[in-house]
Design a protein around this motif. Sequence first.
Motif, PDB file in Angstrom:
ATOM      1  N   LEU A 104       0.866  -1.188   0.000  1.00 36.33           N
ATOM      2  CA  LEU A 104       0.000   0.000   0.000  1.00 36.33           C
ATOM      3  C   LEU A 104       0.894   1.226   0.000  1.00 36.33           C
ATOM      4  O   LEU A 104       1.850   1.293   0.778  1.00 36.33           O
ATOM      5  N   ILE A 105       0.599   2.172  -0.872  1.00 35.81           N
ATOM      6  CA  ILE A 105       1.383   3.404  -0.912  1.00 35.81           C
ATOM      7  C   ILE A 105       0.499   4.524  -0.390  1.00 35.81           C
ATOM      8  O   ILE A 105      -0.525   4.857  -0.985  1.00 35.81           O
ATOM      9  N   VAL A 133       5.496   5.231   2.287  1.00 37.04           N
ATOM     10  CA  VAL A 133       4.999   6.597   2.469  1.00 37.04           C
ATOM     11  C   VAL A 133       5.737   7.543   1.524  1.00 37.04           C
ATOM     12  O   VAL A 133       6.970   7.498   1.433  1.00 37.04           O
ATOM     13  N   THR A 134       4.977   8.423   0.849  1.00 29.08           N
ATOM     14  CA  THR A 134       5.612   9.404  -0.050  1.00 29.08           C
ATOM     15  C   THR A 134       6.073  10.645   0.711  1.00 29.08           C
ATOM     16  O   THR A 134       7.169  11.136   0.491  1.00 29.08           O
ATOM     17  N   VAL A 170       6.263  -0.272   7.922  1.00 35.30           N
ATOM     18  CA  VAL A 170       6.065   1.001   7.224  1.00 35.30           C
ATOM     19  C   VAL A 170       7.429   1.523   6.767  1.00 35.30           C
ATOM     20  O   VAL A 170       8.353   1.644   7.573  1.00 35.30           O
ATOM     21  N   TYR A 171       7.543   1.829   5.476  1.00 32.91           N
ATOM     22  CA  TYR A 171       8.795   2.323   4.904  1.00 32.91           C
ATOM     23  C   TYR A 171       8.681   3.808   4.575  1.00 32.91           C
ATOM     24  O   TYR A 171       7.735   4.236   3.897  1.00 32.91           O
ATOM     25  N   ALA A 172       9.643   4.591   5.057  1.00 30.38           N
ATOM     26  CA  ALA A 172       9.739   6.017   4.715  1.00 30.38           C
ATOM     27  C   ALA A 172      11.192   6.412   4.912  1.00 30.38           C
ATOM     28  O   ALA A 172      11.949   5.706   5.597  1.00 30.38           O
ATOM     29  N   PRO A 177      10.328  -2.703  15.286  1.00 32.71           N
ATOM     30  CA  PRO A 177      10.640  -3.598  14.155  1.00 32.71           C
ATOM     31  C   PRO A 177       9.876  -3.242  12.877  1.00 32.71           C
ATOM     32  O   PRO A 177      10.292  -3.626  11.780  1.00 32.71           O
ATOM     33  N   ASN A 178       8.753  -2.524  13.013  1.00 32.65           N
ATOM     34  CA  ASN A 178       7.971  -2.154  11.823  1.00 32.65           C
ATOM     35  C   ASN A 178       8.289  -0.765  11.290  1.00 32.65           C
ATOM     36  O   ASN A 178       7.695  -0.317  10.313  1.00 32.65           O
ATOM     37  N   ARG A 179       9.224  -0.045  11.952  1.00 32.28           N
ATOM     38  CA  ARG A 179       9.660   1.280  11.453  1.00 32.28           C
ATOM     39  C   ARG A 179      10.846   1.071  10.536  1.00 32.28           C
ATOM     40  O   ARG A 179      11.967   0.861  10.991  1.00 32.28           O
TER      41      ARG A 179
END
Length: 266
Positions: A27-28, A56-57, A78-80, A98-100
């Motif tokens: 998901l973006i 995340v943009t 979540v990737y940023a 762990p999800n950051r």
Amino acid sequence: MGLRFTVLGSGSTGNATVVSSDAATVLIDVGLSGKKIDELLKEREISGEDLDAIFVTHEHSDHIKGLGAFARKHRLPVYANERTWGAMARIVGDIPEPNRKVLPTDSVMEIADLRIESYGISHDAVEPVGYCFQADGAKLSLATDLGYVSDKVMKQLQNSDVMVLESNHDVDMLRMGRYPWNIKRRILGDTGHLSNEAAGDALCRLLTGSLRRVYLAHLSQEHNLMDLAKLTVNTVLESNGFFYHKHEFALCDTYHDRPTPWDIIK
Ligand SMILES: O=c1ccn([C@@H]2O[C@H](COP(=O)(O)O)[C@@H](O)[C@H]2O)c(=O)[nH]1
């Protein structure tokens, strides 16, 4: 079904897109409430449980409004980039360590058979990015919230099969509209949003390769109409000598209040 996507929602009321390969689904942005995203996913016959990650943009609320709640509910990574994490920390709330995930701008990663590449864009956020996705030899590029299309961005978008491209406003409608002047200046500026004409100009430089469909996105509900956006983009293309048949290339709609049909690129 090597690469497919659906734009769940597009515009300043909330942005979210799902991209799926044979073995990964991401998901973006989560610019609508978590509850709304769950509903929209259901409309497209998937659920939060099917997702592998969120990308995340940038930290503007129309891109991260439901991020914290949705990521926590579905326990998603979540990737940023680092600076975006800093800017959105307060809004997003607690995401377990762990999800950051930090994905530096202009880097590439893979989730199973899905290749994800982030690239820097010009917008008034701390470090905004767009994403390109590749799987099974096909390429999808997401390019919204662009003040202008730099040569670097143009290079990044080359060889896309399908693009989601910002076409935010009609310049005359915006100039004559009711927004305060400082907001108009921001939207029109180099770190604002792409106009219909600017989207057309960008496409003149992109229509040479494999590009088959462009979804016009992030349309203003105040200063644009889908038909006007398409007409303007087409006029720019034709005045630059680009004439095409329906079966070769198409401009497609996105919506602020409903998802696009799944587009099966390959
Ligand atoms: O009162 C407002 C309205 C809008 N904005 C920002 O302007 C751009 C374009 O908005 P549209 O809804 O596409 O016209 C977007 O970034 C909005 O967040 C604003 O700051 N204040």
